[in-house]
Design an enzyme around this catalytic site. Sequence first.
Site, PDB file in Angstrom:
ATOM      1  N   HIS A   5       0.804  -1.233   0.000  1.00 39.31           N
ATOM      2  CA  HIS A   5       0.000   0.000   0.000  1.00 39.31           C
ATOM      3  C   HIS A   5       0.830   1.273   0.000  1.00 39.31           C
ATOM      4  CE1 HIS A   5      -4.029  -1.744   0.801  1.00 39.31           C
ATOM      5  NE2 HIS A   5      -3.315  -2.714   1.362  1.00 39.31           N
ATOM      6  N   LYS A  56      -7.858  13.952   4.267  1.00 44.83           N
ATOM      7  CA  LYS A  56      -6.936  12.809   4.272  1.00 44.83           C
ATOM      8  C   LYS A  56      -5.934  13.032   5.390  1.00 44.83           C
ATOM      9  CE  LYS A  56      -6.248  13.934  -0.065  1.00 44.83           C
ATOM     10  NZ  LYS A  56      -6.497  12.690  -0.776  1.00 44.83           N
ATOM     11  N   ARG A  57      -5.150  11.989   5.731  1.00 49.72           N
ATOM     12  CA  ARG A  57      -4.138  12.179   6.743  1.00 49.72           C
ATOM     13  C   ARG A  57      -3.195  13.320   6.350  1.00 49.72           C
ATOM     14  NH1 ARG A  57      -3.622   8.361  11.016  1.00 49.72           N
ATOM     15  NH2 ARG A  57      -1.689   9.448  11.503  1.00 49.72           N
ATOM     16  N   LYS A  72       1.252  14.536   0.591  1.00 48.48           N
ATOM     17  CA  LYS A  72      -0.119  14.812   0.135  1.00 48.48           C
ATOM     18  C   LYS A  72      -0.310  16.299  -0.178  1.00 48.48           C
ATOM     19  CE  LYS A  72      -2.073  10.927   2.800  1.00 48.48           C
ATOM     20  NZ  LYS A  72      -2.717  10.019   1.839  1.00 48.48           N
ATOM     21  N   THR A  89      -8.440   6.893  -2.046  1.00 45.54           N
ATOM     22  CA  THR A  89      -9.806   6.379  -2.179  1.00 45.54           C
ATOM     23  C   THR A  89     -10.828   7.487  -1.939  1.00 45.54           C
ATOM     24  OG1 THR A  89      -9.473   5.526   0.071  1.00 45.54           O
ATOM     25  CG2 THR A  89      -9.472   3.917  -1.725  1.00 45.54           C
ATOM     26  N   LYS A 102     -14.629   8.483  -3.652  1.00 46.47           N
ATOM     27  CA  LYS A 102     -15.842   8.824  -2.891  1.00 46.47           C
ATOM     28  C   LYS A 102     -16.360  10.191  -3.324  1.00 46.47           C
ATOM     29  CE  LYS A 102     -13.822   6.166   0.792  1.00 46.47           C
ATOM     30  NZ  LYS A 102     -12.849   6.219   1.897  1.00 46.47           N
TER      31      LYS A 102
HETATM   32  C1  26V Z   1       1.848   2.084   7.890  1.00 48.26           C
HETATM   33  C2  26V Z   1       2.414   1.999   9.105  1.00 48.26           C
HETATM   34  C3  26V Z   1       3.868   1.963   9.181  1.00 48.26           C
HETATM   35  C4  26V Z   1       4.335   1.321  10.414  1.00 48.26           C
HETATM   36  C5  26V Z   1       3.639   1.786  11.635  1.00 48.26           C
HETATM   37  C6  26V Z   1       2.138   1.793  11.567  1.00 48.26           C
HETATM   38  C7  26V Z   1       1.594   1.936  10.226  1.00 48.26           C
HETATM   39  C8  26V Z   1       0.219   2.006  10.072  1.00 48.26           C
HETATM   40  C9  26V Z   1      -0.326   2.103   8.845  1.00 48.26           C
HETATM   41  C10 26V Z   1       0.480   2.137   7.750  1.00 48.26           C
HETATM   42  C11 26V Z   1      -0.179   2.181   6.454  1.00 48.26           C
HETATM   43  C12 26V Z   1       0.459   3.057   5.463  1.00 48.26           C
HETATM   44  C13 26V Z   1       0.008   2.675   4.146  1.00 48.26           C
HETATM   45  C14 26V Z   1      -1.319   3.261   3.729  1.00 48.26           C
HETATM   46  O1  26V Z   1      -2.220   3.574   4.471  1.00 48.26           O
HETATM   47  N1  26V Z   1      -1.443   3.385   2.452  1.00 48.26           N
HETATM   48  C15 26V Z   1      -2.624   3.914   1.830  1.00 48.26           C
HETATM   49  O2  26V Z   1      -3.400   2.814   1.395  1.00 48.26           O
HETATM   50  C16 26V Z   1      -4.584   3.230   0.744  1.00 48.26           C
HETATM   51  C17 26V Z   1      -5.366   1.980   0.443  1.00 48.26           C
HETATM   52  O3  26V Z   1      -4.685   1.194  -0.464  1.00 48.26           O
HETATM   53  C18 26V Z   1      -4.219   4.004  -0.504  1.00 48.26           C
HETATM   54  O4  26V Z   1      -5.415   4.438  -1.119  1.00 48.26           O
HETATM   55  C19 26V Z   1      -3.355   5.198  -0.152  1.00 48.26           C
HETATM   56  O5  26V Z   1      -2.927   5.843  -1.336  1.00 48.26           O
HETATM   57  C20 26V Z   1      -2.155   4.751   0.635  1.00 48.26           C
HETATM   58  O6  26V Z   1      -1.429   5.863   1.124  1.00 48.26           O
END
Ligand code: 26V
Length: 803
Positions: free
Chosen positions: A350, A536-537, A542, A644, A648
Amino acid sequence: MDLSKRKFKEDFKKMLTEVYSMDISESESTEQFFTLGNLLRSYSSKNWSRTNQQYIEKQKKQAYYFSMEFLLGRMLKSNLLNLGILDTVRNGLQDFGIDLEQLITIEPDPGLGNGGLGRLAACFIDSMATSEIPAHGNGIRFKYGLFKQKFVNGYQVELPENWLQNGNVWETRKMHAAVTVRFYGKVWLEQNAAGVLEPHYSDTQDVLAVPYDSAVIGYDNSTVNTLRLWSAEIPPKDDITDYWSYIHQRNQIESISEVLYPDDSNYEGRLLRLKQEYFFVSAGIQSILRHYKKMHLHMNHLAEKVAIHINDTHPALCVPELMRLLLDEEHMDWDHAWNVTVNVMSYTNHTIMSEALEKWPIDMIRSLLPRIDQIICEIDRRFTMKMSTLFESALVERTRIVEGGNVKMAHLAIIGSHSVNGVAQLHTTILKEKVLHDFFLIYPSKFNNKTNGIAQRRWLMLANEPLRDLIQRKIGNEWETTPTELNMLKAFRDDKDTLHELAQIKQLNKERFAEYIKQTMNLEINTDAIFDVQIKRLHAYKRQLLNLLHILSLYFKIKDDPQADIQPRVFIFGAKAAPSYTYAKQIIKLINSVADLINQDRELENKLKIVFVENYGVSLAEKIIPAADVSEQISLASKEASGTSNMKLMLNGAITLATLDGANVEIRDRVGDQNIMIFGLRENEVYQYYRDGSYHSRNYYERNPVLHRILDALIDGTIPGAEAEGHSIFDSLVQYGDEYFVLRDFDSYAAVQERIDHLYRDTLKWQRMALINIAGAGIFSSDYTVQQYASQIWDVSSKVHPL
Ligand code: 26V
């Protein structure tokens, strides 16, 4: 389901008496909410057990979606909708003088996710049940979800999100299905009587994993799948020798499922996080194997009945954990166990942001999970041995799992899975050609794309009922389960009445949102303005900053010439920053300070406003998205895996203002260049800059007078209250190279913003664009996405056939 209003009212009264010994006049919203929740559980319970029975009887292959996060949002209305009784219940309650919309707000919004990845998992389980795919979610029942965000003097402050305070009406604790997860201790192998090596453990710390199951109700069908979330508890003990050490140990164990980590942008090698990852992985796989054994099939056939999906690397320990169980508990030999494991596992990437890629110190794994450490090292040894005969040694070194004292989780997931996918075409291409190119050379056939999607039920049918009604009047309701049917709306592209109706609906939604903002923030906003939304975050890539710099340019334009011909705008932001992400927090403070400056200036009244909503999450998204005119998707090209909210917002008739990044590329392909506003560097240009190192942001500051003035405003006292933040952000852009090319893309962004300003004035033209976007959004339904996962990756059945 069939339910008459009369029957519902009877059931509701009966349940209220049974649970609370009350009649309606005595009851308050909380009791009414829990009563309704319990009633819905009873309505879906038959189908839930029948679904499970059928999966067993027909020995169906089932998929398990392992995800650290499920960002569900409130479930009351969604469950009512999927059961087909939303209107009946609304009317029935009305007869009792109860307002359903008010009841809905009683439910806490469980924030069990950070952002896109967690929300995607939630859309997927809705779509899997709706598409009659035998597939379930597996995750952690965090006691505290993502922190609650407050602004104090414009700064983000984090508060705990205690969503379980009043209990969770949707879950069932399943004590009989609890399993033990082992941590720490020593492990050694000994030959048993039959000459087979068996592991022995001493001094382990055992944790009881207790599952809480919730029903995942399919829309308009009788499928009810399961979301299983695990909670960590101390195993029951008969003899407690030291009471205080018992309490201490209990607290330590319970901390495993205490709180969701709030940083989705930066990898942090924290022990507790590793515990969380192994905890839900081990519990989930043990429970799957228990279930599989009921079919009395040999473990060699596991992959014919079970698929496990690894959602990002957080559950990548699925690979060594399944190996452990097959080797140690089922006594399979290595090669067979490996073959089964790879066939069972699949993995989704992701993010390409290198700072978010997980890697764990091998020493940490060795002490916490000694047996898993042995297995990972053996996987790594065999991988390097095999690949060394086929590829140059440098490539093998780059792809191995254990390297530099760390275990690279993405490498483990890729090597241990038969499928690796990205979440949008561009993202998958970048994985294949850049980020994971070495692996693509080794395993070209593992790589595939599955563009993300969204559940049109929550994001249109629930969030935007007026639009749903209009669509239904125009094209019926086939689209609810065959979303590409939305295409039929294109027939109305030149129908003035329809376009006017669309405009009216948007206006209504904007007024509702404005009312909400008035109530909650005591801020008046002009509903004739363009509602320009970025939700978004908060992350530098971003580029909320790009948006803010442009707002400042409008500010100066109006200040210079109060008569300037500018279409009024309301800029709406929603964003949480990771608590330790200082730069992101500075950006929040800067936006809030600019908001104060602009919102308090009488000269700008009705022309320019900034609304930065506190505590952005699923429930707020449901209010904002239907009211949006413009959707800001302005990440630096190549950085956003998919996005995403872009989907929406388009589904709700907002016009996308975007770089060619993530799924924006596919949105452009869908609606055509005339119906989307594209600007900025392309992905290949960004990579070109990286190669030749020729981007010098200072030149843009020095040579572009508009930018110069805006950037100076950050440091010359124009923005009261954010002096420190202004300086630091100025430096990041001008002195330290502007990592995400904000200044480089500014002109082209401002130019499309000006085009939007003009286009918006022609209501019919604007609404025609909106209509084309709504019509084109069907393909981005997560129904299609999960159907493709089902047929192309998991090999499980689904009702609706993929496109
Ligand atoms: C990463 C990490 C890194 C380690 C610590 C905790 C933690 C928690 C969550 C994440 C997730 C990061 C990846 C993420 O959210 N990617 C997003 O995924 C969406 C669904 O596929 C996508 O639409 C977004 O573009 C993408 O940034």
